[in-house]
Design an enzyme around this catalytic site. Sequence first.
Site, PDB file in Angstrom:
ATOM      1  N   ASN A 137       0.712  -1.409  -0.064  1.00 12.67           N
ATOM      2  CA  ASN A 137      -0.138   0.011   0.043  1.00 12.67           C
ATOM      3  C   ASN A 137       0.730   1.306   0.054  1.00 12.67           C
ATOM      4  O   ASN A 137       0.391   2.422  -0.419  1.00 12.67           O
ATOM      5  CB  ASN A 137      -1.044   0.093   1.059  1.00 12.67           C
ATOM      6  CG  ASN A 137      -0.456  -0.253   2.562  1.00 12.67           C
ATOM      7  OD1 ASN A 137       0.750  -0.346   2.617  1.00 12.67           O
ATOM      8  ND2 ASN A 137      -1.060   0.024   3.321  1.00 12.67           N
ATOM      9  N   LYS A 154      13.331  -6.177  -0.046  1.00 15.12           N
ATOM     10  CA  LYS A 154      12.555  -6.926  -0.844  1.00 15.12           C
ATOM     11  C   LYS A 154      11.170  -6.265  -0.783  1.00 15.12           C
ATOM     12  O   LYS A 154      10.226  -6.336  -0.024  1.00 15.12           O
ATOM     13  CB  LYS A 154      12.531  -8.377   0.144  1.00 15.12           C
ATOM     14  CG  LYS A 154      11.089  -9.349  -0.379  1.00 15.12           C
ATOM     15  CD  LYS A 154      11.421  -9.761  -1.794  1.00 15.12           C
ATOM     16  CE  LYS A 154      10.391 -10.761  -2.230  1.00 15.12           C
ATOM     17  NZ  LYS A 154       9.016  -9.944  -2.599  1.00 15.12           N
ATOM     18  N   GLY A 181       1.028  -7.680   6.770  1.00 14.06           N
ATOM     19  CA  GLY A 181      -0.148  -8.455   7.430  1.00 14.06           C
ATOM     20  C   GLY A 181       0.478  -9.611   8.106  1.00 14.06           C
ATOM     21  O   GLY A 181       1.561  -9.394   8.949  1.00 14.06           O
ATOM     22  N   GLU A 239       5.181  -3.633  11.684  1.00 12.00           N
ATOM     23  CA  GLU A 239       3.821  -2.794  11.824  1.00 12.00           C
ATOM     24  C   GLU A 239       3.133  -3.993  10.856  1.00 12.00           C
ATOM     25  O   GLU A 239       3.316  -4.028   9.614  1.00 12.00           O
ATOM     26  CB  GLU A 239       3.928  -1.512  11.041  1.00 12.00           C
ATOM     27  CG  GLU A 239       2.661  -0.778  11.454  1.00 12.00           C
ATOM     28  CD  GLU A 239       2.201  -0.059   9.849  1.00 12.00           C
ATOM     29  OE1 GLU A 239       0.931  -0.230   9.930  1.00 12.00           O
ATOM     30  OE2 GLU A 239       2.875   0.469   9.506  1.00 12.00           O
ATOM     31  N   CYS A 283      -3.143   0.319   6.881  1.00 16.49           N
ATOM     32  CA  CYS A 283      -3.360  -0.097   8.303  1.00 16.49           C
ATOM     33  C   CYS A 283      -3.988   0.872   9.340  1.00 16.49           C
ATOM     34  O   CYS A 283      -4.671   0.242  10.087  1.00 16.49           O
ATOM     35  CB  CYS A 283      -1.840  -0.295   8.757  1.00 16.49           C
ATOM     36  SG  CYS A 283      -0.851  -0.558   7.383  1.00 16.49           S
TER      37      CYS A 283
HETATM   38  O1  G3P Z   1      -0.881   1.068   6.029  1.00 14.03           O
HETATM   39  C1  G3P Z   1       0.275   1.772   6.054  1.00 14.03           C
HETATM   40  C2  G3P Z   1       0.267   2.621   7.428  1.00 14.03           C
HETATM   41  O2  G3P Z   1       1.596   2.776   8.021  1.00 14.03           O
HETATM   42  C3  G3P Z   1      -0.600   3.724   7.225  1.00 14.03           C
HETATM   43  O3  G3P Z   1      -0.008   4.899   7.035  1.00 14.03           O
HETATM   44  O4  G3P Z   1       0.177   7.245   6.324  1.00 14.03           O
HETATM   45  O5  G3P Z   1      -1.949   6.046   5.603  1.00 14.03           O
HETATM   46  O6  G3P Z   1      -1.531   6.750   8.477  1.00 14.03           O
HETATM   47  P1  G3P Z   1      -0.830   6.477   6.576  1.00 14.03           P
END
Ligand code: G3P
Length: 478
Positions: free
Chosen positions: A158, A181, A235, A253, A287
């Site tokens: 993403n 990677k 994930g 994360e 996320c």
């Molecule tokens: O999904 C990745 C996470 O780090 C979200 O980042 O900038 O969308 O809050 P942001």
Amino acid sequence: DGDVYKYYGDGEWKKCASGKSVAIINPTTRKTQYKVQACSQEEVNKVMEIAKAAQKSWAKTPLWKRAELLHKAAAILKEHKFPIAECLVKEIAKPAKDSVTEVVRSGDLVSYCAEEGVRILGEGKFLVSDSFPGNERTKYCLTSKIPLGVVLAIPPFNYPVNLAVSKIAPALIAGNSLVLKPPTQGAVSCLHMVHCFHLAGFPKGLINCVTGKGSEIGDFLTMHPGVNCISFTGGDTGIAISKKAGMIPLQMELGGKDACIVLEDADLDLVASNIIKGGFSYSGQRCTAVKVVLVMESVADALVEKVKAKVAKLTVGPPEEDSDITPVVSESSANFIEGLVKDAKEKGATFCQPYKREGNLIWPLLLDHVRPDMRIAWEEPFGPVLPVIRINSVEEGIHHCNASNFGLQGCVFTRDINKAMLISDAMETGTVQINSAPARGPDHFPFQGIKDSGIGSQGITNSINMMTKIKSTVINLP
Ligand code: G3P
């Protein structure tokens, strides 16, 4: 072979020996958009050796020189924002404007990291022994921060560029080398980003980028004895990695089920616009997206009406047209989301819009009257589908939030700051946002999840510190 993007090792663009490739499917057209090299375990071994050797001299390169190169890379990255953004549009169907923003934000992150690095790595500590019982003032301890070695960076689809540089820049400023990677969807954007670092003139072998099948090189990379630190965003795979990895620092994360708790005194217009931004930007594939709304029953009807009106205004279509809602990353992801929707339907959720899907494109959907027996109450769709659970007390909301196996972020909307603080303290999440949707940025803020949402803390300063180790030298006086 001009059709297959080369991988990057030892400062050069290379083809893999097997001649095999991995296809990247455009989520919008569902046709192969690009191909990347399918690196083998031997090729990974080679890159690991190179990274290890390159790190030794990089660690001795003056800090200000490391920072200078990072600033250069940041500028080049920003110059290349349009071609990189175009790859993001094609590979991960991120809306055109957001794709440009991702690259610009990444350049800013790299520069900030260089500045922060020269400051925090430019100072150490001096301790004296006589503060501890039984000691005279005969020992002076000097500490500094030293690099860990080779950092393995694994960003998700993403934010293939931004969440790659959020690992690369801190690793480099701290004197580490890198093996990157990329995710399959997003690999070409990553390779372009790496090319910007190449153009900046970093030493050969310091940054390496291997592409390939997770099934072939995934575990091999994460369990490789040459890796001294793993920074992963993604994930469930992260949970498996953390169990298999060796005795090395991990930064993880993983998922989130960020709750939005809405109190009776909240500014409902503010809440509604944050739910739209938080729940539906990049079609919910963040996320930190708002993944469940927990609203007090007395204001629920009014809030749902406001959100519904805003959902109706979201544009749905291809990322090239900068639509608000774009196709989700893959067919399997769309199928998974559909499964959650069907389950909610069977169990009696109220559909605020009809469910509609064409290929990987799913129309934004607000589900009201969701109950805890529905999967969508707990699982993250990673798509434009948002459940609303009506609550009768704040405690009920906190309880739902804390019953989740995730604990990334959460948010609370109220005009009462005292209540907001108490709720923030009670929520078992890495961050609580008061009167705004969850978000990682600004990128120097600490960013962390608890429970299944992660290990360690990110944000520029924390990442630099995490990618170093303290070294002490003690001067003993006679
Ligand atoms: O999904 C990745 C996470 O780090 C979200 O980042 O900038 O969308 O809050 P942001």
